[in-house]
Design a protein around this motif. Structure first.
Motif, PDB file in Angstrom:
ATOM      1  N   ALA A  15       0.788  -1.183  -0.097  1.00 21.01           N
ATOM      2  CA  ALA A  15      -0.019  -0.129   0.000  1.00 21.01           C
ATOM      3  C   ALA A  15       0.771   1.267   0.117  1.00 21.01           C
ATOM      4  CB  ALA A  15      -0.949  -0.037   1.403  1.00 21.01           C
ATOM      5  N   GLU A  16       2.030   1.152   0.452  1.00 23.24           N
ATOM      6  CA  GLU A  16       2.846   2.156   0.604  1.00 23.24           C
ATOM      7  C   GLU A  16       2.981   3.194  -0.682  1.00 23.24           C
ATOM      8  OE1 GLU A  16       7.349   3.597   2.076  1.00 23.24           O
ATOM      9  OE2 GLU A  16       6.793   1.562   2.082  1.00 23.24           O
ATOM     10  N   GLY A  17       3.308   2.493  -1.799  1.00 26.90           N
ATOM     11  CA  GLY A  17       3.273   3.240  -3.043  1.00 26.90           C
ATOM     12  C   GLY A  17       1.897   3.595  -3.447  1.00 26.90           C
ATOM     13  N   PRO A  18       0.973   2.834  -3.691  1.00 24.86           N
ATOM     14  CA  PRO A  18      -0.274   3.456  -4.328  1.00 24.86           C
ATOM     15  C   PRO A  18      -1.167   4.168  -3.506  1.00 24.86           C
ATOM     16  CG  PRO A  18      -0.156   0.856  -4.418  1.00 24.86           C
ATOM     17  CD  PRO A  18       0.791   1.185  -3.832  1.00 24.86           C
ATOM     18  N   LEU A  19      -0.981   4.086  -2.087  1.00 30.00           N
ATOM     19  CA  LEU A  19      -1.911   5.028  -1.286  1.00 30.00           C
ATOM     20  C   LEU A  19      -1.379   6.387  -0.922  1.00 30.00           C
ATOM     21  CD1 LEU A  19      -2.902   2.517   1.568  1.00 30.00           C
ATOM     22  CD2 LEU A  19      -4.272   3.372  -0.472  1.00 30.00           C
ATOM     23  N   GLN A  20       0.093   6.293  -1.144  1.00 31.17           N
ATOM     24  CA  GLN A  20       0.794   7.741  -1.116  1.00 31.17           C
ATOM     25  C   GLN A  20       0.461   8.401  -2.509  1.00 31.17           C
ATOM     26  OE1 GLN A  20       2.321   9.402   1.338  1.00 31.17           O
ATOM     27  NE2 GLN A  20       1.669   7.543   2.492  1.00 31.17           N
ATOM     28  N   SER A  21       0.463   7.624  -3.563  1.00 34.81           N
ATOM     29  CA  SER A  21       0.472   8.473  -4.781  1.00 34.81           C
ATOM     30  C   SER A  21      -1.172   8.654  -4.981  1.00 34.81           C
ATOM     31  CB  SER A  21       0.616   7.502  -5.868  1.00 34.81           C
ATOM     32  OG  SER A  21      -0.031   6.271  -6.017  1.00 34.81           O
ATOM     33  N   ALA A  22      -2.129   7.803  -4.504  1.00 32.35           N
ATOM     34  CA  ALA A  22      -3.730   8.390  -4.230  1.00 32.35           C
ATOM     35  C   ALA A  22      -4.091   8.864  -3.202  1.00 32.35           C
ATOM     36  CB  ALA A  22      -4.311   6.792  -4.469  1.00 32.35           C
ATOM     37  N   ILE A 183      -9.026  -3.962  12.306  1.00 32.84           N
ATOM     38  CA  ILE A 183      -7.992  -4.957  11.440  1.00 32.84           C
ATOM     39  C   ILE A 183      -7.156  -4.279  10.526  1.00 32.84           C
ATOM     40  CG2 ILE A 183      -8.118  -7.118  10.225  1.00 32.84           C
ATOM     41  CD1 ILE A 183     -10.990  -7.742  11.260  1.00 32.84           C
ATOM     42  N   PRO A 184      -6.318  -3.409  10.858  1.00 30.23           N
ATOM     43  CA  PRO A 184      -5.396  -2.514  10.091  1.00 30.23           C
ATOM     44  C   PRO A 184      -5.009  -2.940   8.790  1.00 30.23           C
ATOM     45  CG  PRO A 184      -4.815  -2.369  12.381  1.00 30.23           C
ATOM     46  CD  PRO A 184      -5.801  -3.356  12.347  1.00 30.23           C
ATOM     47  N   TRP A 185      -4.712  -4.296   8.880  1.00 26.62           N
ATOM     48  CA  TRP A 185      -4.106  -4.839   7.676  1.00 26.62           C
ATOM     49  C   TRP A 185      -5.222  -5.316   6.432  1.00 26.62           C
ATOM     50  CZ3 TRP A 185      -5.852  -9.593   5.716  1.00 26.62           C
ATOM     51  CH2 TRP A 185      -6.508 -10.425   6.513  1.00 26.62           C
ATOM     52  N   LEU A 186      -6.410  -5.465   6.876  1.00 26.81           N
ATOM     53  CA  LEU A 186      -7.497  -5.901   6.220  1.00 26.81           C
ATOM     54  C   LEU A 186      -7.980  -4.538   5.491  1.00 26.81           C
ATOM     55  CD1 LEU A 186      -9.255  -7.778   4.769  1.00 26.81           C
ATOM     56  CD2 LEU A 186     -10.697  -7.778   6.897  1.00 26.81           C
ATOM     57  N   LYS A 187      -7.875  -3.504   6.347  1.00 29.31           N
ATOM     58  CA  LYS A 187      -8.308  -2.129   5.875  1.00 29.31           C
ATOM     59  C   LYS A 187      -7.379  -1.648   4.749  1.00 29.31           C
ATOM     60  CE  LYS A 187      -9.406   2.485   7.376  1.00 29.31           C
ATOM     61  NZ  LYS A 187      -9.486   3.681   8.515  1.00 29.31           N
ATOM     62  N   THR A 188      -6.247  -1.759   5.020  1.00 34.30           N
ATOM     63  CA  THR A 188      -5.246  -1.504   4.044  1.00 34.30           C
ATOM     64  C   THR A 188      -5.197  -2.516   2.761  1.00 34.30           C
ATOM     65  OG1 THR A 188      -3.711  -0.763   5.640  1.00 34.30           O
ATOM     66  CG2 THR A 188      -2.794  -1.310   3.406  1.00 34.30           C
ATOM     67  N   ALA A 189      -5.481  -3.749   3.002  1.00 28.73           N
ATOM     68  CA  ALA A 189      -5.714  -4.552   1.727  1.00 28.73           C
ATOM     69  C   ALA A 189      -6.995  -4.274   0.638  1.00 28.73           C
ATOM     70  CB  ALA A 189      -5.672  -5.963   2.253  1.00 28.73           C
ATOM     71  N   SER A 190      -7.998  -3.785   1.705  1.00 30.18           N
ATOM     72  CA  SER A 190      -9.283  -3.394   0.923  1.00 30.18           C
ATOM     73  C   SER A 190      -8.885  -2.093  -0.010  1.00 30.18           C
ATOM     74  CB  SER A 190     -10.246  -2.947   1.964  1.00 30.18           C
ATOM     75  OG  SER A 190     -10.101  -1.657   2.713  1.00 30.18           O
ATOM     76  N   ALA A 191      -7.970  -1.062   0.331  1.00 28.97           N
ATOM     77  CA  ALA A 191      -7.456   0.038  -0.208  1.00 28.97           C
ATOM     78  C   ALA A 191      -6.887  -0.237  -1.521  1.00 28.97           C
ATOM     79  CB  ALA A 191      -7.070   0.932   0.685  1.00 28.97           C
ATOM     80  N   VAL A 192      -5.969  -1.386  -1.287  1.00 28.76           N
ATOM     81  CA  VAL A 192      -5.362  -1.852  -2.280  1.00 28.76           C
ATOM     82  C   VAL A 192      -5.964  -2.477  -3.307  1.00 28.76           C
ATOM     83  CG1 VAL A 192      -3.135  -3.208  -3.076  1.00 28.76           C
ATOM     84  CG2 VAL A 192      -3.139  -2.172  -0.963  1.00 28.76           C
ATOM     85  N   GLY A 193      -6.779  -3.393  -3.009  1.00 31.52           N
ATOM     86  CA  GLY A 193      -7.691  -3.978  -3.776  1.00 31.52           C
ATOM     87  C   GLY A 193      -8.601  -2.961  -4.543  1.00 31.52           C
ATOM     88  N   ALA A 194      -9.347  -2.036  -4.201  1.00 26.19           N
ATOM     89  CA  ALA A 194     -10.058  -1.391  -4.517  1.00 26.19           C
ATOM     90  C   ALA A 194      -9.263  -0.231  -5.630  1.00 26.19           C
ATOM     91  CB  ALA A 194     -10.651  -0.193  -3.645  1.00 26.19           C
ATOM     92  N   ILE A 195      -8.140   0.070  -5.387  1.00 25.56           N
ATOM     93  CA  ILE A 195      -7.272   0.932  -6.382  1.00 25.56           C
ATOM     94  C   ILE A 195      -7.028   0.002  -7.408  1.00 25.56           C
ATOM     95  CG2 ILE A 195      -5.195   2.025  -6.737  1.00 25.56           C
ATOM     96  CD1 ILE A 195      -5.034   2.824  -3.815  1.00 25.56           C
ATOM     97  N   ALA A 196      -6.810  -1.435  -7.279  1.00 25.72           N
ATOM     98  CA  ALA A 196      -6.093  -2.300  -8.140  1.00 25.72           C
ATOM     99  C   ALA A 196      -7.563  -2.437  -9.244  1.00 25.72           C
ATOM    100  CB  ALA A 196      -5.722  -3.719  -7.801  1.00 25.72           C
ATOM    101  N   PHE A 197      -8.671  -2.777  -8.465  1.00 28.55           N
ATOM    102  CA  PHE A 197      -9.876  -3.209  -9.425  1.00 28.55           C
ATOM    103  C   PHE A 197     -10.184  -2.040 -10.233  1.00 28.55           C
ATOM    104  CE2 PHE A 197     -14.466  -3.094 -10.185  1.00 28.55           C
ATOM    105  CZ  PHE A 197     -14.396  -4.481 -10.485  1.00 28.55           C
ATOM    106  N   PHE A 198     -10.214  -0.671  -9.559  1.00 33.78           N
ATOM    107  CA  PHE A 198     -10.359   0.551 -10.404  1.00 33.78           C
ATOM    108  C   PHE A 198      -9.459   0.742 -11.647  1.00 33.78           C
ATOM    109  CE2 PHE A 198      -8.983   4.874 -11.289  1.00 33.78           C
ATOM    110  CZ  PHE A 198     -10.124   5.382 -11.986  1.00 33.78           C
TER     111      PHE A 198
END
Length: 241
Positions: A15-22, A183-198
């Motif tokens: 998430a470090e890369g995608p969430l920082q850029s998003a 559940i921090p890791w699951l919250k982060t994973a959901s963000a990564v998944g949402a970005i990837a899906f988009f």
């Protein structure tokens, strides 16, 4: 017991890369641009509008921007109204011939007739409900314009639909992600998944759009501006709108 920390570390690194850029500014630019395109032009048929709004809420939840999420939801609703009004004007002045392509999988005679019958049957409410039907969401404004729907009634239906559609999906993503705070890791994973899906959905959608637009226009297709679709049979009958 070591599984959760391991997963947390993996999702944090992903998430470090995608969430920082998003970040919030990027999310605003992407959401407003895509909402306008989806509501105004044919390319919007192939963009992941619903998933984009949910993904935006999820990403903003990762950053903890509740006020920003609400501000974006309201602004995006305004942009959706403007986009649909542009779509209405496009249909009014250019017609819907471009929406029917020979051998098109989405832009074809059957879908145009189906959307036209939907509009013919529900009128005002078709514009409101169309916000929740991806392919109809883009076709309905053009059909309404081509069919010369009263502009004041259209604007009202347009506003009602946008106010319900945009905030509902975006805040669903925001507060849905917020439920995962424990559940921090699951919250982060959901963000990564949402970005990837988009991202994947957008790439595939643009590929499909280019494929459809390469197909010739179906000159034999019945158009909303040429007549009225019979509600029972779907056949076209002569008569003014």
């Amino acid at each position: 017991m070591t599984t959760t920390p391991a997963l947390a570390a993996v999702t944090s690194n992903l998430a470090e890369g995608p969430l920082q850029s998003a970040g919030p500014v990027t999310v605003w630019l992407v959401v407003l641009t895509f909402v306008f395109l989806e509501c105004a032009f044919i390319v919007g048929l192939f963009l992941p509008g619903d998933s984009l709004l949910i993904a935006a809420g999820v990403v903003l939840a990762q950053h903890g921007h509740e006020a920003g999420a609400w501000s974006l939801a309201i602004t995006a609703a305004v942009v959706a109204v403007v986009g649909n009004q542009v779509g209405y004007l496009v249909g009014r002045y250019t017609g819907t011939r471009i929406l029917a392509r020979k051998d098109g999988r989405i832009l074809n005679r059957a879908n145009l007739e189906r959307a036209s019958r939907f509009f013919e049957r529900w009128g005002f409410w078709s514009i409101v409900v169309a916000r929740w039907v991806p392919w109809v969401r883009t076709l309905a404004p053009m059909i309404a314009g081509a069919a010369r729907m009263d502009n004041r009634r259209y604007i009202l239906a347009n506003m009602v639909g946008a106010v319900i559609w945009v905030p509902t999906l975006m805040m669903l993503g925001y507060y849905g992600a917020g439920l995962l705070d424990s559940i921090p890791w699951l919250k982060t994973a959901s963000a990564v998944g949402a970005i990837a899906f988009f991202v994947i959905g957008t790439g595939y959608g643009l590929f499909r759009y280019l494929q459809e637009m390469r197909r010739p226009v179906d000159s034999d297709a019945a158009l909303p501006e040429d007549g009225l679709f019979d509600r029972a049979s779907g056949a076209v009958r002569d008569g003014p709108r």
